[in-house]
Design a protein around this motif. Structure first.
Motif, PDB file in Angstrom:
ATOM      1  N   VAL A 114       0.872  -1.171   0.000  1.00 21.90           N
ATOM      2  CA  VAL A 114       0.000   0.000   0.000  1.00 21.90           C
ATOM      3  C   VAL A 114       0.907   1.219   0.000  1.00 21.90           C
ATOM      4  O   VAL A 114       1.687   1.418   0.930  1.00 21.90           O
ATOM      5  CB  VAL A 114      -0.941   0.017   1.223  1.00 21.90           C
ATOM      6  CG1 VAL A 114      -1.815   1.273   1.206  1.00 21.90           C
ATOM      7  CG2 VAL A 114      -1.798  -1.240   1.254  1.00 21.90           C
ATOM      8  N   ARG A 115       0.798   2.013  -1.054  1.00 17.96           N
ATOM      9  CA  ARG A 115       1.575   3.250  -1.151  1.00 17.96           C
ATOM     10  C   ARG A 115       0.681   4.417  -0.754  1.00 17.96           C
ATOM     11  O   ARG A 115      -0.389   4.605  -1.332  1.00 17.96           O
ATOM     12  CB  ARG A 115       2.045   3.488  -2.584  1.00 17.96           C
ATOM     13  CG  ARG A 115       3.127   2.589  -3.035  1.00 17.96           C
ATOM     14  CD  ARG A 115       3.722   3.084  -4.341  1.00 17.96           C
ATOM     15  NE  ARG A 115       2.730   3.211  -5.379  1.00 17.96           N
ATOM     16  CZ  ARG A 115       2.827   2.666  -6.589  1.00 17.96           C
ATOM     17  NH1 ARG A 115       3.876   1.966  -6.907  1.00 17.96           N
ATOM     18  NH2 ARG A 115       1.875   2.825  -7.472  1.00 17.96           N
ATOM     19  N   VAL A 116       1.117   5.177   0.230  1.00 18.63           N
ATOM     20  CA  VAL A 116       0.412   6.411   0.558  1.00 18.63           C
ATOM     21  C   VAL A 116       1.005   7.470  -0.362  1.00 18.63           C
ATOM     22  O   VAL A 116       2.081   8.000  -0.117  1.00 18.63           O
ATOM     23  CB  VAL A 116       0.554   6.780   2.047  1.00 18.63           C
ATOM     24  CG1 VAL A 116      -0.133   8.101   2.336  1.00 18.63           C
ATOM     25  CG2 VAL A 116      -0.025   5.664   2.922  1.00 18.63           C
ATOM     26  N   SER A 117       0.292   7.734  -1.451  1.00 20.25           N
ATOM     27  CA  SER A 117       0.784   8.635  -2.491  1.00 20.25           C
ATOM     28  C   SER A 117       0.602  10.096  -2.139  1.00 20.25           C
ATOM     29  O   SER A 117       1.373  10.938  -2.571  1.00 20.25           O
ATOM     30  CB  SER A 117       0.053   8.370  -3.806  1.00 20.25           C
ATOM     31  OG  SER A 117       0.227   7.043  -4.192  1.00 20.25           O
ATOM     32  N   ARG A 118      -0.450  10.372  -1.379  1.00 20.18           N
ATOM     33  CA  ARG A 118      -0.746  11.769  -1.061  1.00 20.18           C
ATOM     34  C   ARG A 118      -1.344  11.870   0.334  1.00 20.18           C
ATOM     35  O   ARG A 118      -2.085  11.004   0.768  1.00 20.18           O
ATOM     36  CB  ARG A 118      -1.739  12.334  -2.070  1.00 20.18           C
ATOM     37  CG  ARG A 118      -1.166  12.411  -3.469  1.00 20.18           C
ATOM     38  CD  ARG A 118      -2.207  12.892  -4.457  1.00 20.18           C
ATOM     39  NE  ARG A 118      -1.636  13.000  -5.777  1.00 20.18           N
ATOM     40  CZ  ARG A 118      -1.701  12.059  -6.698  1.00 20.18           C
ATOM     41  NH1 ARG A 118      -2.296  10.929  -6.440  1.00 20.18           N
ATOM     42  NH2 ARG A 118      -1.162  12.236  -7.887  1.00 20.18           N
ATOM     43  N   VAL A 119      -1.016  12.971   1.000  1.00 21.36           N
ATOM     44  CA  VAL A 119      -1.649  13.335   2.268  1.00 21.36           C
ATOM     45  C   VAL A 119      -2.377  14.639   1.985  1.00 21.36           C
ATOM     46  O   VAL A 119      -1.765  15.634   1.603  1.00 21.36           O
ATOM     47  CB  VAL A 119      -0.621  13.495   3.404  1.00 21.36           C
ATOM     48  CG1 VAL A 119      -1.311  13.919   4.682  1.00 21.36           C
ATOM     49  CG2 VAL A 119       0.154  12.199   3.610  1.00 21.36           C
ATOM     50  N   LEU A 120      -3.684  14.618   2.133  1.00 21.75           N
ATOM     51  CA  LEU A 120      -4.525  15.735   1.711  1.00 21.75           C
ATOM     52  C   LEU A 120      -5.143  16.467   2.883  1.00 21.75           C
ATOM     53  O   LEU A 120      -5.377  15.872   3.941  1.00 21.75           O
ATOM     54  CB  LEU A 120      -5.669  15.211   0.828  1.00 21.75           C
ATOM     55  CG  LEU A 120      -5.257  14.346  -0.360  1.00 21.75           C
ATOM     56  CD1 LEU A 120      -6.484  13.729  -0.993  1.00 21.75           C
ATOM     57  CD2 LEU A 120      -4.497  15.180  -1.377  1.00 21.75           C
ATOM     58  N   ALA A 121      -5.458  17.720   2.667  1.00 19.67           N
ATOM     59  CA  ALA A 121      -6.248  18.446   3.652  1.00 19.67           C
ATOM     60  C   ALA A 121      -7.594  17.750   3.739  1.00 19.67           C
ATOM     61  O   ALA A 121      -8.120  17.293   2.726  1.00 19.67           O
ATOM     62  CB  ALA A 121      -6.431  19.893   3.212  1.00 19.67           C
ATOM     63  N   PRO A 122      -8.146  17.622   4.937  1.00 16.60           N
ATOM     64  CA  PRO A 122      -9.416  16.888   5.059  1.00 16.60           C
ATOM     65  C   PRO A 122     -10.521  17.550   4.243  1.00 16.60           C
ATOM     66  O   PRO A 122     -10.648  18.770   4.220  1.00 16.60           O
ATOM     67  CB  PRO A 122      -9.738  16.943   6.548  1.00 16.60           C
ATOM     68  CG  PRO A 122      -8.765  17.866   7.165  1.00 16.60           C
ATOM     69  CD  PRO A 122      -7.672  18.144   6.195  1.00 16.60           C
ATOM     70  N   SER A 123     -11.286  16.703   3.553  1.00 19.17           N
ATOM     71  CA  SER A 123     -12.356  17.220   2.702  1.00 19.17           C
ATOM     72  C   SER A 123     -13.682  17.275   3.435  1.00 19.17           C
ATOM     73  O   SER A 123     -14.568  18.003   3.038  1.00 19.17           O
ATOM     74  CB  SER A 123     -12.506  16.338   1.463  1.00 19.17           C
ATOM     75  OG  SER A 123     -12.932  15.048   1.858  1.00 19.17           O
ATOM     76  N   GLY A 124     -13.824  16.440   4.457  1.00 23.35           N
ATOM     77  CA  GLY A 124     -15.073  16.398   5.198  1.00 23.35           C
ATOM     78  C   GLY A 124     -16.199  15.734   4.441  1.00 23.35           C
ATOM     79  O   GLY A 124     -17.353  15.835   4.804  1.00 23.35           O
TER      80      GLY A 124
END
Length: 122
Positions: free
Chosen positions: A101-111
């Motif tokens: 499992v690659r964590v490709s991106r860490v994003l601001a929470p979208s809710g």
């Protein structure tokens, strides 16, 4: 194991999307492979499933929210969900599938909940 690799990949995509803390699932295939496949097919699974002898090697590329849910915890939960899908498919005595499992991106929470697309605007 009578399922095609694409059938397994679609099942893996679905299982991954059900994991809490997951924001999105991306294609795990290299760009040239995605481009070549898009010339032939309109729809393709996002997970990359390959057969090596009797065992499967599966790669899932995901995005997680930067809202306190640890990326490693989400990645572990995705791997467990994938194993729940593919391990029952293995022939008796076959080695367990290898799951990356690659964590490709860490994003601001979208809710907007699991598997919300970042490209969608309010």
């Amino acid at each position: 194991m009578s399922e095609s690799l694409d059938e397994i990949a679609y099942a893996v995509d679905s299982a991954a999307r059900g994991v809490a803390g997951l924001e999105d699932v991306y294609s795990a295939r290299p760009l040239p492979a995605r481009a070549a496949r898009r010339l032939i097919e309109d729809d393709e699974p996002l997970a990359l499933v390959q057969r090596h002898g009797e065992s499967l090697e599966i790669t899932v590329s995901v995005a997680v929210a930067a809202d306190g849910v640890a990326a490693s915890g989400v990645a572990t939960a995705v791997a467990e969900a994938v194993h729940a899908v593919v391990d029952p498919l293995a022939a008796s005595g076959s080695p367990q599938a290898r799951v990356r499992v690659r964590v490709s991106r860490v994003l601001a929470p979208s809710g907007r909940g699991p598997a919300a697309s970042v490209a969608e605007g309010p």
